[in-house]
Design a protein around this motif. Structure first.
Motif, PDB file in Angstrom:
ATOM      1  N   THR A  93       0.846  -1.202   0.000  1.00  0.00           N
ATOM      2  CA  THR A  93       0.000   0.000   0.000  1.00  0.00           C
ATOM      3  C   THR A  93       0.874   1.243   0.000  1.00  0.00           C
ATOM      4  N   TYR A  94       1.962   1.219   0.771  1.00  0.00           N
ATOM      5  CA  TYR A  94       2.898   2.339   0.802  1.00  0.00           C
ATOM      6  C   TYR A  94       3.468   2.592  -0.593  1.00  0.00           C
ATOM      7  N   LEU A  95       3.922   1.542  -1.253  1.00  0.00           N
ATOM      8  CA  LEU A  95       4.513   1.703  -2.590  1.00  0.00           C
ATOM      9  C   LEU A  95       3.512   2.248  -3.587  1.00  0.00           C
ATOM     10  N   ALA A  96       2.259   1.829  -3.488  1.00  0.00           N
ATOM     11  CA  ALA A  96       1.218   2.345  -4.386  1.00  0.00           C
ATOM     12  C   ALA A  96       0.981   3.833  -4.128  1.00  0.00           C
ATOM     13  N   HIS A  97       0.942   4.232  -2.857  1.00  0.00           N
ATOM     14  CA  HIS A  97       0.763   5.650  -2.522  1.00  0.00           C
ATOM     15  C   HIS A  97       1.953   6.485  -2.990  1.00  0.00           C
ATOM     16  N   VAL A  98       3.163   5.956  -2.817  1.00  0.00           N
ATOM     17  CA  VAL A  98       4.358   6.674  -3.256  1.00  0.00           C
ATOM     18  C   VAL A  98       4.298   6.927  -4.755  1.00  0.00           C
ATOM     19  N   ALA A  99       3.887   5.926  -5.508  1.00  0.00           N
ATOM     20  CA  ALA A  99       3.841   6.052  -6.966  1.00  0.00           C
ATOM     21  C   ALA A  99       2.928   7.190  -7.419  1.00  0.00           C
ATOM     22  N   GLU A 100       1.874   7.455  -6.676  1.00  0.00           N
ATOM     23  CA  GLU A 100       0.920   8.488  -7.091  1.00  0.00           C
ATOM     24  C   GLU A 100       1.116   9.824  -6.372  1.00  0.00           C
ATOM     25  N   SER A 101       2.167   9.945  -5.564  1.00  0.00           N
ATOM     26  CA  SER A 101       2.410  11.162  -4.794  1.00  0.00           C
ATOM     27  C   SER A 101       3.573  11.955  -5.365  1.00  0.00           C
ATOM     28  N   ASP A 102       3.545  13.262  -5.110  1.00  0.00           N
ATOM     29  CA  ASP A 102       4.649  14.135  -5.493  1.00  0.00           C
ATOM     30  C   ASP A 102       5.661  14.268  -4.356  1.00  0.00           C
ATOM     31  N   VAL A 103       5.149  14.256  -3.135  1.00  0.00           N
ATOM     32  CA  VAL A 103       5.954  14.469  -1.936  1.00  0.00           C
ATOM     33  C   VAL A 103       5.595  13.411  -0.901  1.00  0.00           C
ATOM     34  N   VAL A 104       6.596  12.937  -0.162  1.00  0.00           N
ATOM     35  CA  VAL A 104       6.366  11.990   0.928  1.00  0.00           C
ATOM     36  C   VAL A 104       6.832  12.654   2.221  1.00  0.00           C
ATOM     37  N   PHE A 105       5.918  12.769   3.182  1.00  0.00           N
ATOM     38  CA  PHE A 105       6.222  13.353   4.483  1.00  0.00           C
ATOM     39  C   PHE A 105       6.243  12.230   5.506  1.00  0.00           C
ATOM     40  N   ILE A 106       7.362  12.060   6.189  1.00  0.00           N
ATOM     41  CA  ILE A 106       7.495  10.964   7.152  1.00  0.00           C
ATOM     42  C   ILE A 106       7.496  11.541   8.564  1.00  0.00           C
ATOM     43  N   ALA A 107       6.509  11.136   9.342  1.00  0.00           N
ATOM     44  CA  ALA A 107       6.364  11.601  10.727  1.00  0.00           C
ATOM     45  C   ALA A 107       6.047  10.398  11.606  1.00  0.00           C
ATOM     46  N   ILE A 108       7.071   9.597  11.862  1.00  0.00           N
ATOM     47  CA  ILE A 108       6.863   8.412  12.695  1.00  0.00           C
ATOM     48  C   ILE A 108       7.757   8.509  13.921  1.00  0.00           C
ATOM     49  N   PRO A 109       7.354   7.896  15.025  1.00  0.00           N
ATOM     50  CA  PRO A 109       8.226   7.898  16.204  1.00  0.00           C
ATOM     51  C   PRO A 109       9.431   6.987  15.983  1.00  0.00           C
ATOM     52  N   THR A 110      10.563   7.381  16.525  1.00  0.00           N
ATOM     53  CA  THR A 110      11.767   6.569  16.414  1.00  0.00           C
ATOM     54  C   THR A 110      11.785   5.556  17.547  1.00  0.00           C
TER      55      THR A 110
END
Length: 87
Positions: free
Chosen positions: A38-55
């Motif tokens: 699902t992530y890869l499909a979203h990446v393919a259709e996006s211009d920008v990826v914003f990552i906000a996850i806890p480390t």
């Protein structure tokens, strides 16, 4: 602009999603329980990826998201200190 927010279920992702939507941008959210395909499909259709996850590690999880998006030629925005510090 189409933006993918990784970790979009948290406070930062939800606030960013609301603000981008108000500005007329298209937003997709990806949560940690969603399958990687699902992530890869979203990446393919996006211009920008914003990552906000806890480390919770030394940034390996975030690094994986970052590298996959970069391989697809996408711009990355992140405040992910683990990945930036260790890699």
């Amino acid at each position: 602009m189409k933006t993918l927010i990784v970790g979009g279920n948290g406070h930062v992702g939800q606030a960013l999603s609301r603000q981008l939507s108000r500005l007329g941008h298209s937003v997709s959210l990806f949560g940690s329980r969603d399958p990687r395909t699902t992530y890869l499909a979203h990446v393919a259709e996006s211009d920008v990826v914003f990552i906000a996850i806890p480390t919770r590690d030394k940034g390996e999880i975030a690094l994986g998201y970052i590298l996959e998006a970069l391989r697809k030629g996408k711009s990355i925005i992140t405040c992910e200190k683990g990945a930036l510090a260790y890699h």
